[in-house]
Design a protein around this motif. Structure first.
Motif, PDB file in Angstrom:
ATOM      1  N   THR A  27     -52.393  10.950  17.580  1.00  0.00           N
ATOM      2  CA  THR A  27     -52.418  10.465  19.024  1.00  0.00           C
ATOM      3  C   THR A  27     -52.391   8.886  18.926  1.00  0.00           C
ATOM      4  O   THR A  27     -51.876   8.374  19.677  1.00  0.00           O
ATOM      5  CB  THR A  27     -53.727  10.828  19.648  1.00  0.00           C
ATOM      6  N   SER A  31     -49.641   6.552  20.774  1.00  0.00           N
ATOM      7  CA  SER A  31     -49.823   5.633  21.917  1.00  0.00           C
ATOM      8  C   SER A  31     -49.516   4.356  21.626  1.00  0.00           C
ATOM      9  O   SER A  31     -48.988   3.534  22.371  1.00  0.00           O
ATOM     10  CB  SER A  31     -51.598   5.717  22.009  1.00  0.00           C
ATOM     11  N   TYR A  32     -49.701   3.754  20.230  1.00  0.00           N
ATOM     12  CA  TYR A  32     -49.293   2.627  19.633  1.00  0.00           C
ATOM     13  C   TYR A  32     -47.614   2.301  19.822  1.00  0.00           C
ATOM     14  O   TYR A  32     -47.306   1.225  20.626  1.00  0.00           O
ATOM     15  CB  TYR A  32     -49.666   2.414  18.481  1.00  0.00           C
ATOM     16  N   TYR A  34     -45.682   3.964  21.888  1.00  0.00           N
ATOM     17  CA  TYR A  34     -45.518   3.975  23.427  1.00  0.00           C
ATOM     18  C   TYR A  34     -45.770   2.708  23.896  1.00  0.00           C
ATOM     19  O   TYR A  34     -44.802   2.128  24.941  1.00  0.00           O
ATOM     20  CB  TYR A  34     -46.294   5.098  24.173  1.00  0.00           C
ATOM     21  N   VAL A  35     -46.945   1.922  23.746  1.00  0.00           N
ATOM     22  CA  VAL A  35     -47.198   0.608  24.172  1.00  0.00           C
ATOM     23  C   VAL A  35     -46.447  -0.322  23.756  1.00  0.00           C
ATOM     24  O   VAL A  35     -45.917  -1.344  24.497  1.00  0.00           O
ATOM     25  CB  VAL A  35     -48.789   0.398  23.844  1.00  0.00           C
ATOM     26  N   SER A 240     -48.588   2.821  31.495  1.00  0.00           N
ATOM     27  CA  SER A 240     -48.615   1.856  30.071  1.00  0.00           C
ATOM     28  C   SER A 240     -50.080   1.456  30.127  1.00  0.00           C
ATOM     29  O   SER A 240     -50.487   1.529  28.934  1.00  0.00           O
ATOM     30  CB  SER A 240     -47.558   0.963  30.145  1.00  0.00           C
ATOM     31  N   VAL A 243     -52.371   4.195  28.941  1.00  0.00           N
ATOM     32  CA  VAL A 243     -52.218   4.269  27.610  1.00  0.00           C
ATOM     33  C   VAL A 243     -52.753   3.392  26.655  1.00  0.00           C
ATOM     34  O   VAL A 243     -53.494   3.979  25.719  1.00  0.00           O
ATOM     35  CB  VAL A 243     -50.734   4.644  27.264  1.00  0.00           C
ATOM     36  N   LEU A 246     -56.424   4.555  26.840  1.00  0.00           N
ATOM     37  CA  LEU A 246     -56.611   5.623  25.984  1.00  0.00           C
ATOM     38  C   LEU A 246     -56.470   5.277  24.506  1.00  0.00           C
ATOM     39  O   LEU A 246     -57.324   5.586  23.432  1.00  0.00           O
ATOM     40  CB  LEU A 246     -55.409   6.703  26.196  1.00  0.00           C
ATOM     41  N   LEU A 247     -55.765   4.207  24.005  1.00  0.00           N
ATOM     42  CA  LEU A 247     -55.624   3.583  22.814  1.00  0.00           C
ATOM     43  C   LEU A 247     -56.978   2.954  22.252  1.00  0.00           C
ATOM     44  O   LEU A 247     -57.413   3.331  21.086  1.00  0.00           O
ATOM     45  CB  LEU A 247     -54.335   2.783  22.712  1.00  0.00           C
TER      46      LEU A 247
END
Length: 333
Positions: A27, A31-32, A34-35, A240, A243, A246-247
């Protein structure tokens, strides 16, 4: 038999812990990336995703053409605090007609209805600075800045990072003649929404979409489009940015996982405290007047969990040392 059950229980616990660690790492990396993909020259998403406008299309030609033009600039910050400012151009014809050299020009912001069954009664006043005229210009129009000030919006600040805000106002220029209030009719009124990089404004075109409530009080007239000078927006957090939050929260889980893997506690509790303090300041800033967000309770749960597990590990390590010491004394006899 009991020892075999204990070993089996421990092995199952280690498998669950290992699976949790693998899911956490997957995860984190997902997430990394995606960002990283959403990054646009240091901005989250496209350049235009945090800006919008309503009313008259934005133009810088009002002063040159000698037209009446009111431009409102609505901004906000990471904490969801909204400010309004802007500028004003008054044509020579309007200036002379209302004798604005002697009459002080004012601006009121009439809030749009934000819930069914209730009508807003409190107006926002924005100070218009004194008009200045360039008599050497061809159109002799007057210009003034609006004094920036906070503006009220509807929203749940504590719901960060799922907080959504509603901005809805009708700006009206006027002046006082004795006790009489005289409104000016400005055709060109523009509202610019220049939001923080973490927000995206979405324009709403009627009362039903703006209020966004399922209510039996909805009438047919509530579906009527807003007027030309009525401006309504829903301001939401970008996916974004959620996320990113979340990260950061997942990164805080790493010391917790290390606590479970260690036989004896280390500096994981201190690392968790420092990490949470840094993440809290980066996301919403330091605590002001003890205002708590929902995410603060997540931080609190993480601190308590790491502290509890560290304390249990320390107690078990102390018991093992005492038992080893006692067994050594017994064998020496």
């Amino acid at each position: 038999m009991e020892s075999m059950k204990g070993v089996g229980f421990v092995s199952v616990g280690k498998k669950i812990l290992g699976l949790t660690a693998v899911l956490l790492m997957l995860t984190l990396w997902a997430s990394y990336f995606y960002v990283f993909k959403e990054n646009r020259n240091g901005q989250l998403g496209g350049v235009g995703e945090s800006t919008a406008w309503c009313g008259t299309p934005p133009s810088t030609q009002a002063a040159l053409l000698g037209k009446d033009q009111l431009t409102l600039r609505v901004t906000n910050n990471l904490r969801g605090e909204f400010m309004v400012g802007g500028s004003l151009v008054v044509s020579e014809r309007t200036f002379n007609r209302y004798d604005l050299g002697r009459n002080e020009l004012r601006l009121r912001m009439e809030p749009l209805q934000w819930t069914f069954g209730a009508t807003p009664i409190f107006l926002e006043q924005v100070k218009v600075q004194p008009l200045s005229r360039n008599l050497a210009s061809s159109n002799k129009s007057a210009y003034a800045e609006l004094e920036p000030r906070p503006i009220g919006v509807q929203g749940q600040v504590a719901a960060f990072p799922f907080d959504t805000y509603r901005y809805g106002y009708k700006p009206v220029l006027y002046y006082l003649k004795g006790s009489e209030r005289i409104d000016l009719r400005f055709r060109n009124i523009t509202t610019l929404m220049e939001m923080s990089n973490t927000f995206t404004p979405i324009q709403k075109y009627n009362r039903v979409d703006y209020i966004n409530e399922k209510n039996s009080l909805i009438r047919d007239e509530d579906y009527k489009a807003y007027g030309a000078h009525e401006c309504a927006f829903s301001v939401e957090r970008k996916d974004s940015f959620k996320v990113v939050v979340l990260l950061m929260l997942l990164v805080l889980c790493l010391p917790l996982m290390l606590v479970f893997y260690r036989d004896e506690p280390g500096i994981d509790f201190l690392a968790t405290l420092v990490g949470i303090a840094v993440v809290r300041v980066v996301l919403v800033g330091p605590v002001q007047d003890f205002q708590l967000y929902n995410i603060d309770f997540v931080f609190g749960a993480a601190i308590l969990l790491v502290g509890t597990v560290s304390l249990i590990k320390a107690m078990r390590a102390s018991s093992r040392r005492e038992m080893a010491l006692r067994s050594g004394e017994t064998s020496s006899w």
